[in-house]
Scaffold this active site. Sequence first.
Site, PDB file in Angstrom:
ATOM      1  N   LYS A 121     -10.031   0.855  -5.451  1.00  0.00           N
ATOM      2  CA  LYS A 121      -8.780   0.171  -5.098  1.00  0.00           C
ATOM      3  C   LYS A 121      -8.619  -1.103  -5.907  1.00  0.00           C
ATOM      4  O   LYS A 121      -7.591  -1.344  -6.532  1.00  0.00           O
ATOM      5  CB  LYS A 121      -8.745  -0.129  -3.598  1.00  0.00           C
ATOM      6  CG  LYS A 121      -7.483  -0.833  -3.144  1.00  0.00           C
ATOM      7  CD  LYS A 121      -7.691  -2.316  -3.049  1.00  0.00           C
ATOM      8  CE  LYS A 121      -6.362  -3.027  -2.838  1.00  0.00           C
ATOM      9  NZ  LYS A 121      -6.557  -4.464  -2.643  1.00  0.00           N
ATOM     10  N   ASP A 139      -4.640   1.536  -0.950  1.00  0.00           N
ATOM     11  CA  ASP A 139      -5.120   0.626   0.077  1.00  0.00           C
ATOM     12  C   ASP A 139      -4.642   1.149   1.424  1.00  0.00           C
ATOM     13  O   ASP A 139      -4.123   2.252   1.518  1.00  0.00           O
ATOM     14  CB  ASP A 139      -4.556  -0.775  -0.171  1.00  0.00           C
ATOM     15  CG  ASP A 139      -3.065  -0.709  -0.336  1.00  0.00           C
ATOM     16  OD1 ASP A 139      -2.364  -0.337   0.620  1.00  0.00           O
ATOM     17  OD2 ASP A 139      -2.572  -0.996  -1.434  1.00  0.00           O
TER      18      ASP A 139
END
Length: 210
Positions: A121, A139
């Site tokens: 991420k 996310d």
Amino acid sequence: MTKKERVLKLRELLDKAYPDVKCSLNYTTPLEMLIATQMSAQCTDARVNIITETLFKKYRNAEDFANADYDELCEDIKSAGFYRNKAKNIILCCQRLIDVYGGEVPDTMEDLTSLAGTGRKTANLVLGDIFGKPAVVVDTHCKRIAKRIGLTTNDDPTKVEMDLKKIVPSDYQLRMCHQFVAHGRAVCTARNPKCAVCPIKEVCKSAGKC
DNA sequence: CTCCCGATAT
DNA sequence: ATATCAGGAG
């Protein structure tokens, strides 16, 4: 409507609703972006921005962080939560930046994820926002919204990333993720999403069902 | 799968 | 009181 047709429509609606999206973390250098993103895990960007405003005056480069006192750095970032892990990771990450990358932030997924505290991420956000590469940033918002819309049925972030990479044009991937975050904060919240006023409800499989 | 963890909204 | 916040590591 096929998935790709829905993505096309989705893009049209998101561009209308969220035309000016960008990363909501404050930073002035690639290193600051990397550190701020690491700290944003399970913490609001607003809180991270409060911390970094003073943090980045105290620690100005990778060397400063690499030589930081652990207990002192813990206190500096305490309000971000998970502060012991984050402080340890920041120090280890910056030591490796010094030892292996000349103090600069690298620009590949492999190099970025070799850094402490840096998963896919965070790496994707750096690759996209700093280096302008195609990036799907999965996310909590991206995952929740992609699932609700019906673009994926997976729960594992890496699988969600692969699903989105397949069906979203590469030049739109990063932008869409930023729009998902904006949408996730304002409308498609984790609890009590505002489906009645949702600008993309016509392409959402879960409209009114969350 | 579990742990890390303070701040905030509901 | 409880869920959630731009996750990552063991």
